[in-house]
Write a protein that holds these residues in place. Sequence first.
Motif, short mmCIF file in Angstrom:
data_model
loop_
_atom_site.label_atom_id
_atom_site.label_comp_id
_atom_site.label_asym_id
_atom_site.label_seq_id
_atom_site.Cartn_x
_atom_site.Cartn_y
_atom_site.Cartn_z
N THR A 176 0.79 -1.23 0.00
CA THR A 176 0.00 0.00 0.00
C THR A 176 0.82 1.28 0.00
O THR A 176 0.24 2.37 -0.04
N LYS A 177 2.14 1.20 0.05
CA LYS A 177 2.93 2.43 0.15
C LYS A 177 2.76 3.28 -1.11
O LYS A 177 2.61 2.77 -2.23
N GLY A 178 2.74 4.60 -0.90
CA GLY A 178 2.57 5.53 -2.00
C GLY A 178 3.89 5.85 -2.68
O GLY A 178 4.96 5.43 -2.24
N PRO A 179 3.83 6.63 -3.75
CA PRO A 179 5.04 6.92 -4.53
C PRO A 179 6.08 7.73 -3.75
O PRO A 179 7.26 7.69 -4.08
N ARG A 180 5.65 8.44 -2.70
CA ARG A 180 6.61 9.27 -1.95
C ARG A 180 6.91 8.72 -0.56
O ARG A 180 7.59 9.37 0.23
N ALA A 188 -0.06 14.00 0.45
CA ALA A 188 1.16 14.44 -0.25
C ALA A 188 1.91 13.28 -0.90
O ALA A 188 3.14 13.20 -0.85
N GLY A 189 1.16 12.35 -1.49
CA GLY A 189 1.78 11.23 -2.17
C GLY A 189 2.23 10.10 -1.26
O GLY A 189 2.84 9.13 -1.72
N GLU A 190 1.97 10.22 0.03
CA GLU A 190 2.35 9.18 0.99
C GLU A 190 1.10 8.54 1.59
O GLU A 190 0.23 9.23 2.10
N THR A 191 1.04 7.21 1.52
CA THR A 191 -0.05 6.49 2.17
C THR A 191 0.24 6.35 3.66
O THR A 191 -0.69 6.30 4.47
N TRP A 192 1.53 6.30 4.00
CA TRP A 192 1.95 6.15 5.40
C TRP A 192 2.57 7.46 5.87
O TRP A 192 3.70 7.50 6.35
N TYR A 193 1.83 8.52 5.75
CA TYR A 193 2.32 9.86 6.10
C TYR A 193 2.47 9.99 7.62
O TYR A 193 1.52 9.79 8.37
N GLU A 194 3.68 10.31 8.06
CA GLU A 194 3.95 10.42 9.50
C GLU A 194 3.46 11.77 10.04
O GLU A 194 4.03 12.81 9.72
N LEU A 195 2.40 11.72 10.83
CA LEU A 195 1.91 12.94 11.46
C LEU A 195 2.87 13.35 12.58
O LEU A 195 3.29 12.52 13.38
#
Length: 256
Positions: free
Chosen positions: A78-82, A197-204
């Motif tokens: 599931t990871k996104g391109p970024r 922002a292109g991230e599925t696992w965006y670190e808040l």
Amino acid sequence: MMGHSHALTGWCAGLVAAPMVGLHTLPEVLPFATASAGYALLPDLDHPHATASKFLGPVTGLLSKFLRMCSRGIYALTKGPRDEKHTGQHRHLTHTVVFALLLGWAATGISELGGAWAVGGIVAFGLLLAADVLGDWLLLIVLAAAGFTAYNGKLDDVLTPATGWVGVAVAVGCVMHCLGDAMTKSGCPFLWPIPIAGETWYELRPPKWLRFRTGGPVEKRLIMPVCVVAGVLLLPGVWPFLTEFVGNIELPAASP
């Protein structure tokens, strides 16, 4: 690891959330807060050296290994391109709102099937997990409250309705864990699988000046002491007692 901080923030969050689900007396609130404190440690099952992973020896050790394997596989799928290059094991699958809701849902389902005994088991696991980090004082307090309630023939009256809130307590604990990790330098992918922002696992995480290092001085000298004080003041009846006590103190009259 932020074991102490996670358990303390879970305890405080449980004390705040308990009245929202109709729990007001000490015998009702203590099991809820205890479950929140204990399950606030559970997301770290994805780390082999965490308290939760070592808690039941080979049992939780195998569960930790299984969760790391699942997290690694789901991250790869599931990871996104970024999204950064990462194994996807620690601070990923178990550190999401999805995991918190699923675990809370599972706890609710188990409690509805098993009734008071199942609730007791879920709360007892949380209690032992929290006491392993915070100390035996928590175990003694909760057991004393449970003994007093049982002596008055009301233990079943407290646990049976708990089928409606035990899942909430578990989810609250997991959410608090994620929010705590989101305050650190590494952040937390709490909102997975929402793409940001292109991230599925965006670190808040907050601005840099608000972030702190895990196990650092901010956690030990600020967060933990504040949580200890809040964890006492939030107990049912403590704050009204203190305000009434302070209000009744007569200050000496000023000399003319």
